[in-house]
Motif scaffolding. Structure first.
Motif, PDB file in Angstrom:
ATOM      1  N   CYS A 154       0.840  -1.210   0.000  1.00  0.00           N
ATOM      2  CA  CYS A 154       0.000   0.000   0.000  1.00  0.00           C
ATOM      3  C   CYS A 154       0.874   1.258   0.000  1.00  0.00           C
ATOM      4  CB  CYS A 154      -0.935   0.009   1.201  1.00  0.00           C
ATOM      5  SG  CYS A 154      -2.331  -1.144   1.055  1.00  0.00           S
ATOM      6  N   LEU A 155       1.908   1.238   0.818  1.00  0.00           N
ATOM      7  CA  LEU A 155       2.842   2.373   0.851  1.00  0.00           C
ATOM      8  C   LEU A 155       3.534   2.540  -0.491  1.00  0.00           C
ATOM      9  CD1 LEU A 155       4.484   1.816   4.364  1.00  0.00           C
ATOM     10  CD2 LEU A 155       2.831   3.585   3.750  1.00  0.00           C
ATOM     11  N   LEU A 156       3.906   1.417  -1.108  1.00  0.00           N
ATOM     12  CA  LEU A 156       4.616   1.464  -2.381  1.00  0.00           C
ATOM     13  C   LEU A 156       3.711   1.972  -3.504  1.00  0.00           C
ATOM     14  CD1 LEU A 156       7.324   0.883  -3.751  1.00  0.00           C
ATOM     15  CD2 LEU A 156       6.515  -1.448  -4.188  1.00  0.00           C
ATOM     16  N   ILE A 157       2.477   1.514  -3.532  1.00  0.00           N
ATOM     17  CA  ILE A 157       1.532   1.981  -4.559  1.00  0.00           C
ATOM     18  C   ILE A 157       1.295   3.480  -4.424  1.00  0.00           C
ATOM     19  CG2 ILE A 157      -0.882   1.893  -5.300  1.00  0.00           C
ATOM     20  CD1 ILE A 157      -0.849  -1.099  -4.714  1.00  0.00           C
ATOM     21  N   LEU A 167      -7.209   9.177  -6.846  1.00  0.00           N
ATOM     22  CA  LEU A 167      -8.462   8.626  -6.338  1.00  0.00           C
ATOM     23  C   LEU A 167      -8.493   7.108  -6.443  1.00  0.00           C
ATOM     24  CD1 LEU A 167     -11.066  11.207  -7.746  1.00  0.00           C
ATOM     25  CD2 LEU A 167     -10.158  11.032  -5.412  1.00  0.00           C
ATOM     26  N   LEU A 168      -7.995   6.579  -7.548  1.00  0.00           N
ATOM     27  CA  LEU A 168      -7.964   5.124  -7.720  1.00  0.00           C
ATOM     28  C   LEU A 168      -7.045   4.474  -6.698  1.00  0.00           C
ATOM     29  CD1 LEU A 168      -8.511   2.456  -9.066  1.00  0.00           C
ATOM     30  CD2 LEU A 168      -7.014   3.147 -10.962  1.00  0.00           C
ATOM     31  N   VAL A 169      -5.888   5.042  -6.503  1.00  0.00           N
ATOM     32  CA  VAL A 169      -4.935   4.488  -5.538  1.00  0.00           C
ATOM     33  C   VAL A 169      -5.513   4.544  -4.123  1.00  0.00           C
ATOM     34  CG1 VAL A 169      -2.724   4.938  -4.392  1.00  0.00           C
ATOM     35  CG2 VAL A 169      -2.853   4.874  -6.887  1.00  0.00           C
ATOM     36  N   THR A 173      -6.060   1.036  -2.134  1.00  0.00           N
ATOM     37  CA  THR A 173      -5.358   0.764  -0.879  1.00  0.00           C
ATOM     38  C   THR A 173      -6.345   0.624   0.285  1.00  0.00           C
ATOM     39  OG1 THR A 173      -4.958   3.155  -0.596  1.00  0.00           O
ATOM     40  CG2 THR A 173      -3.185   1.850  -1.571  1.00  0.00           C
ATOM     41  N   GLU A 174      -7.446   1.386   0.230  1.00  0.00           N
ATOM     42  CA  GLU A 174      -8.485   1.214   1.266  1.00  0.00           C
ATOM     43  C   GLU A 174      -9.065  -0.192   1.191  1.00  0.00           C
ATOM     44  OE1 GLU A 174     -12.860   3.013   2.603  1.00  0.00           O
ATOM     45  OE2 GLU A 174     -11.702   4.021   1.022  1.00  0.00           O
TER      46      GLU A 174
END
Length: 230
Positions: A154-157, A167-169, A173-174
């Motif tokens: 998640c941090l990397l993305i 918004l997509l990211v 990640t959520e």
């Protein structure tokens, strides 16, 4: 102290003689370092761990401080990509020399000024996919590791794609943090998410075709998104 015993020198065997000639030839053909290379290697030694003979995480933090960037800044990952660094948090002398020569810099001040152009270089379509794939490989820190845990991915993305697909990211990640089916992400899932970002309209997801070769992870994400939109 007893004197060392004298031994007659043994004649070289044909293989030893050949090896000797190769070594002599290599030594003769090895060119002295250029002034630029000397300056680049001099900078390397300012940050290198002398016992490891490489720049370690502590050295990278010192480098970041001198560059005026946080060690979690995406430009440091871009810099590692430019160096073709193989091990996360460590730069070898060869990697350092190769990278700084490619950037055409031989001082820290020049390196600092080169970072904006490096960022532009990475974002070029012909370079970004390579950088994106590299980011995943760079975070595989253990031998034979093939996946990255959800928290780290998640941090990397967010680091790699957050500025372009905000918004997509954030939604993806959520979802990753809320689901319980996956504890880690593999390379195929990582690569597919970039294709998802590039090809699927968001947030309506109208052109997402579940019959295409998408990983089940992304099928589940789309289903999760559609349920939230009802």
């Amino acid at each position: 102290m007893p004197r060392a015993s004298k031994r007659k020198s043994e004649p070289l065997s044909s293989s030893n003689a050949k090896a000797s000639r190769v070594d002599s030839s290599t030594a003769a053909s090895k060119k002295p370092l250029s002034k630029v290379d000397e300056r680049i290697i001099g900078i390397f030694h300012n940050y290198a761990n002398k016992s490891l003979e490489m720049i370690d995480p502590e050295g990278i933090e010192a480098l970041c401080s001198d560059l005026g960037v946080d060690h979690t800044d995406v430009r440091i990952l871009m810099f590692a990509w430019k160096l073709k660094a193989e091990r996360q948090g460590y730069f070898t002398q060869d990697e350092w020399l190769r990278g700084l020569k490619a950037l055409q810099v031989d001082t820290i001040n020049k390196l600092k000024k080169a970072l904006p152009n490096l960022e532009k270089e990475v974002w070029k379509p012909e370079n970004f996919e390579d950088f994106y794939f590299y980011a995943f490989r760079y975070c595989l820190t253990e031998d034979k590791q093939k996946c990255i845990d959800i928290e780290s991915v998640c941090l990397l993305i967010e680091l790699v794609l957050g500025s372009k697909y905000k918004l997509l990211v954030e939604s993806f990640t959520e979802y990753l943090k809320s689901q319980s089916d996956y504890k880690a992400i593999n390379k195929d899932q990582w690569i597919s998410f970039l294709r998802f970002c590039q090809e699927v309209s968001f947030p309506d997801l109208e052109n997402y075709d579940i019959d295409q070769a998408w990983p089940v992870l992304l099928d589940n994400f789309v289903e999760w998104m559609r349920e939230r939109q009802r």
